[in-house]
Design a protein around this motif. Structure first.
Motif, PDB file in Angstrom:
ATOM      1  N   GLN A  93       0.880  -1.405  -0.025  1.00 57.55           N
ATOM      2  CA  GLN A  93      -0.179   0.246  -0.167  1.00 57.55           C
ATOM      3  C   GLN A  93       1.116   1.295   0.545  1.00 57.55           C
ATOM      4  OE1 GLN A  93      -3.185  -0.286   2.318  1.00 57.55           O
ATOM      5  NE2 GLN A  93      -2.404   1.827   3.718  1.00 57.55           N
ATOM      6  N   VAL A  94       0.464   2.101  -1.175  1.00 58.32           N
ATOM      7  CA  VAL A  94       1.772   3.169  -0.655  1.00 58.32           C
ATOM      8  C   VAL A  94       0.452   4.640  -1.554  1.00 58.32           C
ATOM      9  CG1 VAL A  94       3.239   4.069  -2.708  1.00 58.32           C
ATOM     10  CG2 VAL A  94       3.296   1.977  -2.518  1.00 58.32           C
ATOM     11  N   THR A  95       0.661   5.492  -0.185  1.00 55.49           N
ATOM     12  CA  THR A  95      -0.048   6.923  -0.844  1.00 55.49           C
ATOM     13  C   THR A  95       1.402   8.111  -0.208  1.00 55.49           C
ATOM     14  OG1 THR A  95      -1.794   5.336   1.374  1.00 55.49           O
ATOM     15  CG2 THR A  95      -1.609   7.970   1.337  1.00 55.49           C
ATOM     16  N   PRO A  96       1.164   8.562  -1.809  1.00 55.61           N
ATOM     17  CA  PRO A  96       2.224   9.948  -2.075  1.00 55.61           C
ATOM     18  C   PRO A  96       1.609  10.937  -0.291  1.00 55.61           C
ATOM     19  CG  PRO A  96       1.029   9.437  -3.627  1.00 55.61           C
ATOM     20  CD  PRO A  96      -0.005   8.601  -2.847  1.00 55.61           C
ATOM     21  N   LEU A  97       2.172  11.224   0.508  1.00 53.36           N
ATOM     22  CA  LEU A  97       1.466  12.145   2.114  1.00 53.36           C
ATOM     23  C   LEU A  97       1.750  13.584   1.231  1.00 53.36           C
ATOM     24  CD1 LEU A  97       3.094  10.095   4.341  1.00 53.36           C
ATOM     25  CD2 LEU A  97       0.515  10.189   3.457  1.00 53.36           C
ATOM     26  N   ALA A  98       3.062  14.395   0.867  1.00 59.01           N
ATOM     27  CA  ALA A  98       3.267  15.131   0.071  1.00 59.01           C
ATOM     28  C   ALA A  98       4.574  15.720  -0.918  1.00 59.01           C
ATOM     29  CB  ALA A  98       3.489  15.955   1.284  1.00 59.01           C
ATOM     30  N   VAL A  99       4.709  16.502  -1.981  1.00 59.85           N
ATOM     31  CA  VAL A  99       5.206  16.941  -2.578  1.00 59.85           C
ATOM     32  C   VAL A  99       5.299  18.313  -2.448  1.00 59.85           C
ATOM     33  CG1 VAL A  99       3.562  17.102  -4.461  1.00 59.85           C
ATOM     34  CG2 VAL A  99       5.502  16.494  -4.953  1.00 59.85           C
ATOM     35  N   GLN A 100       6.924  18.463  -2.550  1.00 59.23           N
ATOM     36  CA  GLN A 100       7.845  19.746  -3.599  1.00 59.23           C
ATOM     37  C   GLN A 100       9.029  19.436  -3.753  1.00 59.23           C
ATOM     38  OE1 GLN A 100       8.920  21.653   0.904  1.00 59.23           O
ATOM     39  NE2 GLN A 100       8.425  23.753   0.136  1.00 59.23           N
ATOM     40  N   ASP A 101       9.105  20.855  -5.434  1.00 59.10           N
ATOM     41  CA  ASP A 101      10.156  20.536  -5.495  1.00 59.10           C
ATOM     42  C   ASP A 101      10.181  19.277  -6.162  1.00 59.10           C
ATOM     43  OD1 ASP A 101       9.973  23.095  -4.899  1.00 59.10           O
ATOM     44  OD2 ASP A 101      11.516  23.316  -3.808  1.00 59.10           O
ATOM     45  N   GLY A 102       9.107  18.358  -6.468  1.00 58.08           N
ATOM     46  CA  GLY A 102       9.602  17.163  -7.376  1.00 58.08           C
ATOM     47  C   GLY A 102      10.153  15.560  -6.823  1.00 58.08           C
ATOM     48  N   LEU A 103      10.240  16.648  -5.510  1.00 62.18           N
ATOM     49  CA  LEU A 103      10.293  15.261  -4.022  1.00 62.18           C
ATOM     50  C   LEU A 103       8.884  14.635  -3.759  1.00 62.18           C
ATOM     51  CD1 LEU A 103      12.983  13.895  -2.854  1.00 62.18           C
ATOM     52  CD2 LEU A 103      13.243  15.847  -1.166  1.00 62.18           C
ATOM     53  N   TRP A 104       8.948  13.424  -3.805  1.00 61.19           N
ATOM     54  CA  TRP A 104       7.404  13.056  -3.204  1.00 61.19           C
ATOM     55  C   TRP A 104       7.958  12.500  -1.552  1.00 61.19           C
ATOM     56  CZ3 TRP A 104       2.683  13.044  -5.400  1.00 61.19           C
ATOM     57  CH2 TRP A 104       3.013  13.476  -6.625  1.00 61.19           C
ATOM     58  N   GLN A 105       6.890  12.647  -0.646  1.00 61.81           N
ATOM     59  CA  GLN A 105       6.906  11.603   0.485  1.00 61.81           C
ATOM     60  C   GLN A 105       6.087  10.706   0.494  1.00 61.81           C
ATOM     61  OE1 GLN A 105       5.776  13.628   4.276  1.00 61.81           O
ATOM     62  NE2 GLN A 105       7.123  13.519   5.826  1.00 61.81           N
ATOM     63  N   VAL A 106       5.967   9.193   0.698  1.00 60.65           N
ATOM     64  CA  VAL A 106       5.504   8.509   0.546  1.00 60.65           C
ATOM     65  C   VAL A 106       4.973   7.712   1.660  1.00 60.65           C
ATOM     66  CG1 VAL A 106       5.141   8.304  -2.078  1.00 60.65           C
ATOM     67  CG2 VAL A 106       6.713   7.003  -0.899  1.00 60.65           C
ATOM     68  N   GLY A 107       3.611   7.094   1.708  1.00 62.15           N
ATOM     69  CA  GLY A 107       3.540   6.033   2.601  1.00 62.15           C
ATOM     70  C   GLY A 107       3.635   5.103   2.509  1.00 62.15           C
ATOM     71  N   VAL A 108       4.170   4.203   2.648  1.00 59.01           N
ATOM     72  CA  VAL A 108       4.457   2.164   2.375  1.00 59.01           C
ATOM     73  C   VAL A 108       4.273   1.881   3.448  1.00 59.01           C
ATOM     74  CG1 VAL A 108       6.198   0.680   1.175  1.00 59.01           C
ATOM     75  CG2 VAL A 108       6.498   3.456   0.361  1.00 59.01           C
ATOM     76  N   LYS A 109       3.164   1.094   3.281  1.00 54.70           N
ATOM     77  CA  LYS A 109       2.794  -0.044   3.905  1.00 54.70           C
ATOM     78  C   LYS A 109       3.089  -1.489   3.259  1.00 54.70           C
ATOM     79  CE  LYS A 109       0.025   2.376   7.334  1.00 54.70           C
ATOM     80  NZ  LYS A 109      -1.401   1.963   8.252  1.00 54.70           N
ATOM     81  N   ILE A 110       3.311  -2.635   4.268  1.00 55.74           N
ATOM     82  CA  ILE A 110       2.680  -4.045   3.970  1.00 55.74           C
ATOM     83  C   ILE A 110       1.629  -4.925   4.615  1.00 55.74           C
ATOM     84  CG2 ILE A 110       3.685  -6.178   3.638  1.00 55.74           C
ATOM     85  CD1 ILE A 110       6.557  -4.963   2.235  1.00 55.74           C
TER      86      ILE A 110
END
Lengths: 168, 198
Positions: A108-125
């Motif tokens: 399960q992957v959830t993009p949480l934020a993005v700034q200047d092309g850098l994505w912060q994603v939440g990753v779950k198994i």
């Protein structure tokens, strides 16, 4: 020609008009904010997961992943790398992309934020389903377009799963 | 005038006499009428009347061009304004006036319009969020040696699993190890560097 008699409209109380202005202005401001938000919405993040079985049952690397075979051997030192599935999808901010993994697990992957092309994603198994579902891994990763992270370890079929998760 | 002529059907019919005056009769018929007029003072008198009336109409048409509707309307408006009591303005155009039950305060109308705008935009954004994205075209496997570096910010295990972060040397790709149940042995795996466990 008969004269027309027109009754002038009664004057509205000044207080009533003045009282409705802040509400109206607030609503219009909210509307324009929503419009601006819609106009500058970030496009979705393209995600791809190569689900690989790493084991010592045999030799070699599947042709579909031979480009990363050398790196996989350096990192994991198994003798056989077999591509089980490849899944891809898009997820906008706060939107979750899910793909099934072998053994009743789910990535399960959830993009949480993005700034200047850098994505912060939440990753779950996750393992299991419904009320018995439990989270094996909960992580936050910063990724650029073309960046990857490897998730390794869940046992499967006399080997382990290696999930190459990449963002574009 | 015409009814009087019609009463004299035995002489020359009114329409026929008018056609004669206008020069619209065939030459043989015109000659017949001309002979009758020479002998009949009553029909000659009618022909004279018809001729003079026709001339007057032609003169009037030639002298005055067709009236401009704008000029006529302006004159009518000026006349109305002149006859309207002072202080009351005659509207330039007739405006739509809704019935009394529809006459809402203007602020309420604007508020309703703003609410509709916001609801529409919200719905649009919500639709964008819930619309499933089509699966993109298959991409090649990621580059594990030369891709942009990824940074693992937080890491937490659960459900009996132990997690560990491993940063392979000379690789920008971090490895998150997930050990389900008992930690398993990694055959010939290098010892984790920069590892952290939870």
């Amino acid at each position: 020609m008969p004269r027309r008699h027109v009754t002038p409209a009664p004057h509205r109380p000044a207080g009533r008009r003045a009282g409705s202005r802040p509400l109206l202005a607030g609503l219009l401001a909210a509307g324009f904010t929503a419009l601006a938000g819609a106009g500058h919405a970030q496009g979705p993040l393209t995600l791809q997961a190569h689900v690989i079985l790493a084991s010592n049952q045999g030799q070699g690397v599947d042709k579909a992943i031979e480009g990363i075979g050398g790196e996989l051997r350096k990192i994991f030192r198994y003798s056989r790398y077999q591509l089980l599935t490849r899944a891809s999808g898009r997820a906008a901010l706060k939107e979750t992309w899910r793909t099934p993994l072998p053994g009743g697990r789910t990535l399960q992957v959830t993009p949480l934020a993005v700034q200047d092309g850098l994505w912060q994603v939440g990753v779950k198994i996750l393992r299991g389903s419904g009320s018995s579902q439990e989270s094996l891994l909960t992580s936050t990763v910063r990724l650029q377009s073309g960046g990857s992270v490897l998730l390794a370890g869940p046992p499967h079929d006399q080997g382990i799963l290696v999930i190459a998760l990449s963002a574009h | 005038m015409v009814p009087e002529l019609r009463e004299r059907e035995p002489h020359v019919a009114g329409e026929r006499l008018g056609a004669f005056v206008d020069g619209e009769l065939e030459s043989a018929e015109a000659e017949t009428v001309r002979r009758h007029l020479a002998a009949c003072p009553a029909c000659r008198s009618d022909a004279n009347i018809l001729g003079r009336a026709g001339a007057l109409v032609r003169e009037a048409v030639a002298a005055e061009p067709a009236p401009d509707p704008e000029v006529v309307w302006r004159a009518v408006r000026e006349r109305m304004e002149a006859e309207t009591p002072a202080g009351i303005r005659v509207p330039a155009r007739r405006r739509f006036s809704p019935p009394a039950w529809l006459a809402l305060p203007r602020s309420l109308v604007w508020t309703a319009a703003a609410l509709v705008l916001i609801a529409g935009l919200t719905l649009l954004q919500t639709r964008e969020r819930v619309t499933p994205s089509p699966e993109p075209a298959a991409l090649p496997p990621p580059s594990l040696a030369a891709g942009p570096p990824a940074v693992v910010e937080t890491l937490e295990g659960g459900g009996g699993a132990t997690v560990m972060l491993y940063a392979p040397p000379e690789s920008p790709v971090p490895v998150i190890w997930v050990f389900e149940g008992e930690p398993m042995e990694m055959p010939d795996a290098p010892p984790p560097r920069d590892a952290s466990t939870t």
